[in-house]
Design an enzyme around this catalytic site. Structure first.
Site, PDB file in Angstrom:
ATOM      1  N   GLY A  40      60.689 124.987  91.139  1.00  0.00           N
ATOM      2  CA  GLY A  40      61.879 124.686  90.044  1.00  0.00           C
ATOM      3  C   GLY A  40      61.857 124.752  88.551  1.00  0.00           C
ATOM      4  O   GLY A  40      62.676 125.160  88.191  1.00  0.00           O
ATOM      5  N   ASP A  61      51.466 131.366  92.164  1.00  0.00           N
ATOM      6  CA  ASP A  61      52.083 130.304  93.105  1.00  0.00           C
ATOM      7  C   ASP A  61      51.580 130.601  94.570  1.00  0.00           C
ATOM      8  O   ASP A  61      51.265 132.008  94.724  1.00  0.00           O
ATOM      9  CB  ASP A  61      53.535 130.452  93.131  1.00  0.00           C
ATOM     10  CG  ASP A  61      54.274 128.984  93.708  1.00  0.00           C
ATOM     11  OD1 ASP A  61      55.062 128.550  93.002  1.00  0.00           O
ATOM     12  OD2 ASP A  61      53.645 128.711  94.762  1.00  0.00           O
ATOM     13  N   SER A  68      64.479 124.686 101.855  1.00  0.00           N
ATOM     14  CA  SER A  68      64.801 123.361 100.669  1.00  0.00           C
ATOM     15  C   SER A  68      64.557 123.905  99.605  1.00  0.00           C
ATOM     16  O   SER A  68      64.774 122.966  98.471  1.00  0.00           O
ATOM     17  CB  SER A  68      64.025 122.244 101.752  1.00  0.00           C
ATOM     18  OG  SER A  68      62.760 122.554 101.299  1.00  0.00           O
ATOM     19  N   ASN A  69      63.839 124.890  99.342  1.00  0.00           N
ATOM     20  CA  ASN A  69      63.707 125.304  98.067  1.00  0.00           C
ATOM     21  C   ASN A  69      64.831 125.665  97.184  1.00  0.00           C
ATOM     22  O   ASN A  69      65.004 125.642  95.936  1.00  0.00           O
ATOM     23  CB  ASN A  69      62.499 126.373  97.643  1.00  0.00           C
ATOM     24  CG  ASN A  69      61.363 125.934  98.173  1.00  0.00           C
ATOM     25  OD1 ASN A  69      60.579 126.961  98.853  1.00  0.00           O
ATOM     26  ND2 ASN A  69      60.873 124.904  98.207  1.00  0.00           N
ATOM     27  N   LEU A  70      66.005 126.237  97.959  1.00  0.00           N
ATOM     28  CA  LEU A  70      66.887 127.073  97.329  1.00  0.00           C
ATOM     29  C   LEU A  70      67.963 126.388  96.430  1.00  0.00           C
ATOM     30  O   LEU A  70      68.642 126.841  95.712  1.00  0.00           O
ATOM     31  CB  LEU A  70      67.511 127.893  98.434  1.00  0.00           C
ATOM     32  CG  LEU A  70      66.822 129.019  98.982  1.00  0.00           C
ATOM     33  CD1 LEU A  70      67.294 129.651 100.373  1.00  0.00           C
ATOM     34  CD2 LEU A  70      66.335 130.000  98.295  1.00  0.00           C
ATOM     35  N   ARG A  72      67.043 124.571  94.128  1.00  0.00           N
ATOM     36  CA  ARG A  72      66.797 124.552  92.571  1.00  0.00           C
ATOM     37  C   ARG A  72      65.904 125.769  92.202  1.00  0.00           C
ATOM     38  O   ARG A  72      66.020 125.945  90.966  1.00  0.00           O
ATOM     39  CB  ARG A  72      66.209 123.266  92.625  1.00  0.00           C
ATOM     40  CG  ARG A  72      64.613 123.082  93.007  1.00  0.00           C
ATOM     41  CD  ARG A  72      64.393 121.745  93.158  1.00  0.00           C
ATOM     42  NE  ARG A  72      62.993 121.579  93.856  1.00  0.00           N
ATOM     43  CZ  ARG A  72      62.859 121.821  95.315  1.00  0.00           C
ATOM     44  NH1 ARG A  72      64.138 121.694  96.084  1.00  0.00           N
ATOM     45  NH2 ARG A  72      61.871 121.619  95.911  1.00  0.00           N
ATOM     46  N   LYS A  85      56.084 133.430  97.202  1.00  0.00           N
ATOM     47  CA  LYS A  85      56.783 133.366  95.782  1.00  0.00           C
ATOM     48  C   LYS A  85      56.289 134.091  94.799  1.00  0.00           C
ATOM     49  O   LYS A  85      57.191 134.607  94.024  1.00  0.00           O
ATOM     50  CB  LYS A  85      56.714 131.776  95.601  1.00  0.00           C
ATOM     51  CG  LYS A  85      57.616 130.811  96.357  1.00  0.00           C
ATOM     52  CD  LYS A  85      57.175 129.587  95.874  1.00  0.00           C
ATOM     53  CE  LYS A  85      58.172 128.557  96.784  1.00  0.00           C
ATOM     54  NZ  LYS A  85      58.168 127.031  96.194  1.00  0.00           N
ATOM     55  N   ASP A 129      53.984 121.183  90.793  1.00  0.00           N
ATOM     56  CA  ASP A 129      54.494 119.880  91.369  1.00  0.00           C
ATOM     57  C   ASP A 129      53.307 118.946  91.752  1.00  0.00           C
ATOM     58  O   ASP A 129      53.653 117.776  92.326  1.00  0.00           O
ATOM     59  CB  ASP A 129      55.572 120.025  92.218  1.00  0.00           C
ATOM     60  CG  ASP A 129      54.980 120.612  93.447  1.00  0.00           C
ATOM     61  OD1 ASP A 129      54.061 121.110  93.704  1.00  0.00           O
ATOM     62  OD2 ASP A 129      55.820 120.841  94.427  1.00  0.00           O
ATOM     63  N   CYS A 186      53.902 108.495  98.504  1.00  0.00           N
ATOM     64  CA  CYS A 186      54.267 108.450  99.976  1.00  0.00           C
ATOM     65  C   CYS A 186      55.819 108.678 100.050  1.00  0.00           C
ATOM     66  O   CYS A 186      56.310 108.842 101.236  1.00  0.00           O
ATOM     67  CB  CYS A 186      53.796 106.921 100.382  1.00  0.00           C
ATOM     68  SG  CYS A 186      52.173 107.381 101.298  1.00  0.00           S
ATOM     69  N   CYS A 333      49.051 106.119 107.054  1.00  0.00           N
ATOM     70  CA  CYS A 333      49.360 105.275 105.792  1.00  0.00           C
ATOM     71  C   CYS A 333      50.781 104.774 105.758  1.00  0.00           C
ATOM     72  O   CYS A 333      51.413 104.691 106.867  1.00  0.00           O
ATOM     73  CB  CYS A 333      49.291 106.277 104.585  1.00  0.00           C
ATOM     74  SG  CYS A 333      50.341 107.799 104.596  1.00  0.00           S
TER      75      CYS A 333
END
Ligand SMILES: [Zn+2]
Length: 374
Positions: A40, A61, A68-70, A72, A85, A129, A186, A333
């Site tokens: 992003g 990278d 789901s990256n597209l 941003r 990438k 990130d 989480c 967890c």
């Protein structure tokens, strides 16, 4: 004058600015900049740096493009899904500006490779990130004397700061320690797609200013951007004499991976079991199974599965020998982020049948036992 006729045309709007001009554009051409993370933040940062004529530009990278990256990550398009990438980014930037020296690093940055990679660059743009990577990059920049333009995003908020060797406080002056509770986030918090566009463009702006030497960089100032309120603010901060990396008596003299650091490969190899499958396994007799809850003691005390034992994530490595090495071991967890990390660490320490509860105790509550208090 080293600019060609084509370059004079391409950069004409820069050349008209007295702050840049031909001399500034030549500095940009000679600059060596590495963008860490081509997601992003790295997408807009790298696109603007390439467009602006950064002559030697690296992109790093380890990941591949996910659908789901597209939302941003504007370096990629729909046909990019599943592809590496860094290499895709290099091709996209080469198409934008073929005169640049572009380098793709399809690799995960770690303490073992950071020096070799950083050797080729003077300015580092951190768009990763992962918080562990952010500390590694900061420490390496201080130790190896590189300038750093750092940014981070969360939901509707962004922050950015610039570090220049010898002139500025570093990221660790502001945030001395990795916050163990915040590290394994989480909750998959989500992010407004356009937010990293704003912050990545700010990073590119800072790089161009640093290279050419005009304006006021974000030194000793943390810039925060709130997209909901549409407000920028800044927090001034000073160098800490006791900073672990840039202070008077630094305790960090070589880049290091933080405790519990797992590579993306290790995390990918973790095996998962669903709440329904685990419930069936627990009921079945004769199968030795150990349940390890890696949440903090206070979370564990509030509610946990019968027979589960509590080993918080940040103590897993210390407990290495005491982990059950026979039979199936299930890590859990709240939502499945910390348990994935614990599972990767346990596998590294020789626990052969390590699994993690997919979706964590939230999934258990939803699918098996609604009475669990979370
Ligand atoms: Zn510092």
């Amino acid at each position: 004058m080293s600019l060609s006729d084509a370059e004079l045309r391409r950069y004409s709007r820069h050349l008209s600015l007295p702050e840049i001009g031909v001399a500034g554009q030549e500095k940009l051409q000679a600059a060596r900049v590495l963008v860490i993370g081509t997601g992003g933040l790295g997408s807009p940062a790298a696109l603007y740096l390439a467009a602006g004529g950064i002559g030697n530009l690296g992109v790093l990278d380890f990941d591949r493009v996910d659908e789901s990256n597209l939302q941003r990550q504007v370096l990629y398009d729909t046909a990019s899904i599943g592809m590496p990438k860094a290499e895709l980014a290099r091709m996209r930037l080469a198409a934008l500006n073929p005169e640049l020296q572009l380098q793709a690093h399809q690799i995960e940055l770690c303490a073992g490779n950071v020096r070799e990679i950083f050797d080729n660059y003077d300015i580092i743009v951190d768009g990763s990130d992962r918080i562990a990577t952010r500390y590694l990059v900061n420490d390496a920049c201080v130790i190896y004397g590189k300038s750093l333009v750092s940014a981070a995003i969360h939901r509707f908020e962004g922050q950015a700061m610039t570090y220049v060797p010898g002139r500025a406080p570093c990221y660790r002056c502001l945030f001395p320690q990795i916050d163990a509770a915040a590290t394994p986030n989480c909750a998959d918090a989500g992010v407004l797609g356009v937010l990293p566009g704003v912050m990545g463009a700010i990073q590119a702006t800072e790089v161009i200013k640093l290279v050419v030497g005009f304006g006021l960089p974000l030194i000793g100032r943390l810039l925060t951007y709130d997209a909901l309120e549409m407000r920028f603010q800044e927090l001034r901060f000073a160098r800490r004499v006791d900073c672990a990396v840039c202070g008077e008596r630094p305790s960090i003299i070589a880049p290091q991976d933080p405790p519990g650091f797992c590579t993306a490969d290790e995390l990918r190899r973790v095996r998962s079991i669903s709440a329904a499958q685990l419930a069936a396994r627990v009921k079945a007799t004769g199968q030795p199974i150990s349940l390890i809850d890696v949440r903090e003691p206070a979370e564990f005390a509030a509610s946990h599965l019968p027979r589960a034992i509590n080993i918080p994530l940040d103590t897993i490595e210390q407990h290495g020998r005491q982990l059950p090495h026979a039979g199936t071991v299930i890590f859990m967890c709240r939502s499945g982020v910390r348990s994935r990390q614990a599972c990767a660490l346990a596998s590294r320490m020789g626990v052969s049948e390590a699994w993690q509860l997919e979706g964590g105790l939230l999934a258990w509550k939803a699918e098996v036992d609604p009475s669990l208090r979370l």
